[in-house]
Design an enzyme around this catalytic site. Structure first.
Site, PDB file in Angstrom:
ATOM      1  N   VAL A  69      68.431  34.294   5.867  1.00 53.14           N
ATOM      2  CA  VAL A  69      69.795  34.559   5.422  1.00 53.14           C
ATOM      3  C   VAL A  69      70.696  33.349   5.698  1.00 53.14           C
ATOM      4  O   VAL A  69      71.879  33.368   5.372  1.00 53.14           O
ATOM      5  CB  VAL A  69      70.357  35.856   6.069  1.00 53.14           C
ATOM      6  CG1 VAL A  69      69.569  37.058   5.579  1.00 53.14           C
ATOM      7  CG2 VAL A  69      70.342  35.798   7.593  1.00 53.14           C
ATOM      8  N   ASP A  70      70.129  32.303   6.295  1.00 54.67           N
ATOM      9  CA  ASP A  70      70.900  31.067   6.455  1.00 54.67           C
ATOM     10  C   ASP A  70      70.926  30.320   5.124  1.00 54.67           C
ATOM     11  O   ASP A  70      70.213  30.680   4.181  1.00 54.67           O
ATOM     12  CB  ASP A  70      70.322  30.200   7.591  1.00 54.67           C
ATOM     13  CG  ASP A  70      68.915  29.670   7.299  1.00 54.67           C
ATOM     14  OD1 ASP A  70      68.718  29.080   6.220  1.00 54.67           O
ATOM     15  OD2 ASP A  70      68.011  29.845   8.136  1.00 54.67           O
TER      16      ASP A  70
ATOM     17  N   HIS B 182      66.518  38.507   1.343  1.00 58.27           N
ATOM     18  CA  HIS B 182      67.130  39.424   2.312  1.00 58.27           C
ATOM     19  C   HIS B 182      68.634  39.224   2.487  1.00 58.27           C
ATOM     20  O   HIS B 182      69.197  39.665   3.476  1.00 58.27           O
ATOM     21  CB  HIS B 182      66.420  39.287   3.675  1.00 58.27           C
ATOM     22  CG  HIS B 182      64.987  39.746   3.644  1.00 58.27           C
ATOM     23  ND1 HIS B 182      64.043  39.364   4.569  1.00 58.27           N
ATOM     24  CD2 HIS B 182      64.339  40.571   2.775  1.00 58.27           C
ATOM     25  CE1 HIS B 182      62.877  39.940   4.282  1.00 58.27           C
ATOM     26  NE2 HIS B 182      63.024  40.655   3.192  1.00 58.27           N
TER      27      HIS B 182
ATOM     28  N   GLY C 138      56.430  29.249   7.876  1.00 58.16           N
ATOM     29  CA  GLY C 138      57.202  29.870   8.951  1.00 58.16           C
ATOM     30  C   GLY C 138      57.544  31.332   8.774  1.00 58.16           C
ATOM     31  O   GLY C 138      58.660  31.741   9.080  1.00 58.16           O
TER      32      GLY C 138
END
Ligand code: OAD
Length: 233
Positions: free
Chosen positions: A90-91, A106, A172
């Site tokens: 969400v960054d 998301h 990741g």
């Protein structure tokens, strides 16, 4: 840009070296917080202040960090490839690095939306969403995040994109959260899949799997070096 398409699925691990905690590693966010208390529609009904505080802290931190080598290496690929990023994060570190095609599965921390009409999405000015902040219809604003138990509306588009990849890269993510973790199943048989993660992950049977067991920064730079020069027809 060449005809070759690279689709990259990223998770919290790509932002770890920027200083953002992952969720499920030791010391991760879900050790400190209970998912049910901060990341569900029920939590929002039960204790809005706690939910707002949790996302305000994440947002505040986002203003203090910067993209790392992994985000930047993916931008480099755009010189030769048609690169699409599907992120669970969400960054906005992919965008800050300069990636031009980023799909957020998301949600996005820097955006907020109406709690009654999910089409009313706004850029938040600054890091703090306050309990009294309302949308134009007079209802409370909530974080623009897909909480556990809510539908992931971007999945059909992400699945379509995954099925068009010439090369698929996973960076990741513990592949613990569905439906995001199932996207690799849409990759066409025979497509090379690269997996970059310092941990041992099980991804099921993928014939063309290449595991780069490293952190995102060094692992992604290595992969980009390998792929550059092979993208143009
Ligand atoms: P996880 O915390 O589940 O997994 C993080 C992954 O990153 C693990 O596989 C780690 O081994 C790996 N990792 C750790 N450090 C790394 C580094 N420096 N470089 C590369 N990899 C590293 O995070 P996600 O898979 O992204 O959803 O979690 C998926 C979703 O669960 C998130 O989008 C979030 C969370 O709950 C919501 O909140 C809706």
């Amino acid at each position: 840009m060449s005809g070759k398409r690279i689709v990259v699925l990223t998770g919290a691990g790509i932002s770890a070296e920027s200083g953002i905690k992952t969720f499920r590693d030791s010391g991760g966010l879900w050790e400190e917080y209970n998912i049910m208390d901060v990341a569900t529609p029920e939590a929002w009904e039960r204790n809005r202040e706690l939910v707002l505080e949790f996302y305000n802290q994440r947002r505040k931190q986002l203003y203090e960090v910067a993209p790392n080598d992994a985000h930047c290496a993916l931008v480099e690929l755009e010189k030769e490839y048609d690169v699409h990023i599907i992120t669970q994060n969400v960054d906005d570190l992919h965008e800050q690095a300069g990636s031009s095609q980023v799909m957020h599965l998301h949600g996005e921390l820097k955006k907020v939306r109406s709690s009654v009409d999910e089409t009313l999405v706004y850029d938040l000015d600054g890091w703090e969403l306050k309990p009294g902040d309302k949308c134009e219809k007079g209802s409370p604003l909530r974080p623009h995040i897909v909480w556990f138990g809510e539908p992931v509306n971007m999945i059909p588009a992400a699945a379509d994109l995954s099925s068009t990849a010439d090369i698929y890269v996973i960076i990741g993510t513990s592949l613990n959260v569905y439906p995001a973790a199932s996207l690799v199943n849409y990759v066409r048989p025979g497509t090379p899949v690269y997996l970059i993660d310092p941990d041992d992950l099980s991804v099921g049977h993928i014939p063309e799997l290449h595991v780069i067991k490293e952190k995102a920064g060094t692992g992604t730079k290595k992969l980009v070096k390998e792929l550059m020069g092979k993208g143009k027809p």
